[in-house]
Write a protein that holds these residues in place. Structure first.
Motif, mmCIF file in Angstrom:
data_model
loop_
_atom_site.group_PDB
_atom_site.id
_atom_site.type_symbol
_atom_site.label_atom_id
_atom_site.label_comp_id
_atom_site.label_asym_id
_atom_site.label_seq_id
_atom_site.Cartn_x
_atom_site.Cartn_y
_atom_site.Cartn_z
ATOM 1 N N ALA A 13 -99.391 17.648 -41.723
ATOM 2 C CA ALA A 13 -98.272 17.161 -40.929
ATOM 3 C C ALA A 13 -98.213 15.644 -40.890
ATOM 4 C CB ALA A 13 -98.395 17.696 -39.513
ATOM 5 N N THR A 14 -99.152 14.995 -41.504
ATOM 6 C CA THR A 14 -99.367 13.559 -41.513
ATOM 7 C C THR A 14 -99.712 13.024 -40.139
ATOM 8 O OG1 THR A 14 -97.057 12.853 -41.309
ATOM 9 C CG2 THR A 14 -97.924 13.183 -43.539
ATOM 10 N N GLY A 15 -99.677 13.797 -39.102
ATOM 11 C CA GLY A 15 -100.126 13.512 -37.755
ATOM 12 C C GLY A 15 -100.537 12.086 -37.439
ATOM 13 N N GLY A 16 -99.777 11.107 -37.860
ATOM 14 C CA GLY A 16 -100.101 9.736 -37.535
ATOM 15 C C GLY A 16 -101.109 9.112 -38.478
ATOM 16 N N LEU A 101 -101.183 27.390 -44.049
ATOM 17 C CA LEU A 101 -99.806 27.826 -44.281
ATOM 18 C C LEU A 101 -99.754 29.344 -44.226
ATOM 19 C CD1 LEU A 101 -98.804 25.524 -47.265
ATOM 20 C CD2 LEU A 101 -98.249 25.214 -44.853
ATOM 21 N N LYS A 102 -98.797 29.866 -43.538
ATOM 22 C CA LYS A 102 -98.623 31.311 -43.445
ATOM 23 C C LYS A 102 -97.591 31.746 -44.486
ATOM 24 C CE LYS A 102 -101.506 31.281 -40.186
ATOM 25 N NZ LYS A 102 -102.866 31.344 -40.646
ATOM 26 N N SER A 143 -95.430 26.175 -42.338
ATOM 27 C CA SER A 143 -96.344 25.340 -41.554
ATOM 28 C C SER A 143 -96.380 25.808 -40.104
ATOM 29 C CB SER A 143 -95.896 23.877 -41.608
ATOM 30 O OG SER A 143 -94.723 23.699 -40.821
ATOM 31 N N ALA A 144 -97.296 25.248 -39.336
ATOM 32 C CA ALA A 144 -97.397 25.568 -37.909
ATOM 33 C C ALA A 144 -96.117 25.194 -37.163
ATOM 34 C CB ALA A 144 -98.593 24.850 -37.295
ATOM 35 N N LYS A 145 -95.344 24.256 -37.716
ATOM 36 C CA LYS A 145 -94.070 23.846 -37.103
ATOM 37 C C LYS A 145 -92.909 24.726 -37.558
ATOM 38 C CE LYS A 145 -95.237 19.004 -36.439
ATOM 39 N NZ LYS A 145 -94.846 17.626 -36.708
#
Length: 191
Positions: A13-16, A101-102, A143-145
């Protein structure tokens, strides 16, 4: 696995960790700060490093990467004190990445779907250990999102001093990027 999953998700997610750069692909060669690897990236890279708990114990994982045109390009590595465990580390890392990843639309597996794209399979760069777990893989999932992600990834290892170092290079995006993957992966040069 939980801490590893969080770290992989942060890269995904590149999460910062990775800062977006200019929208044009501007390929440049950079040296991986914590490992003897030269990397070709399409944007100005950022780096991060942190301890991560793996099935092998705690490792110091380093990441170099960037985001451009809706895709994240990243290379990660960590040292393994026992070279005989490099194959195990690669296998575990592949499983952890795929588990983030689902599958789309009710598939029976609980991990990303391997696409078996052109060029996938055994991938052993010059200077790397010839291990069956040295793989190039194209995969997709949700993704989780809840966003569709298509990824091009590879994993390999090399001897380093009395131990080994394992690597993972990946492109995450909303669509397949085979031309960019060829450029990115061919620009990885062990030193």
């Amino acid at each position: 696995m939980k801490k590893t999953g969080l770290w992989v998700a942060a890269v995904l997610a590149t999460g910062g960790l990775l800062v977006a750069c200019s929208p044009a692909l501007n390929w440049r060669t950079t040296q991986f700060k914590d490992a003897p690897l030269q990397v070709l990236l399409p944007c100005d890279p950022q780096t991060a490093s942190r301890p991560v708990a793996l099935g092998l114990g705690q490792v110091q994982m380093s990441v170099l990467g960037c985001e451009v045109q809706g895709a994240t390009y990243a290379v990660s590595s960590f040292a393994v004190t026992e070279p005989s465990r490099a194959a195990e580390a690669l296998m575990y890392w592949q499983q952890a990445v795929l588990a983030q990843l689902k599958p789309e639309g009710g598939a029976t597996t609980s991990t990303a779907t391997k696409l078996n794209a052109r060029g996938d399979g055994l991938w052993v760069p010059k200077g790397a250990l010839n291990l069956p777990q040295s793989q190039r893989m194209t995969f997709e999932g949700i993704s989780a999102k809840g966003q569709k992600v298509v990824a091009h990834g590879l994993w390999f290892a090399r001897l380093e001093g009395p131990g080994a170092r394992v690597y993972h290079a990946v492109i995450y995006g909303s669509k397949a990027r085979p031309a960019e993957a060829e450029m990115f992966f061919s620009g990885l040069q062990l030193q």
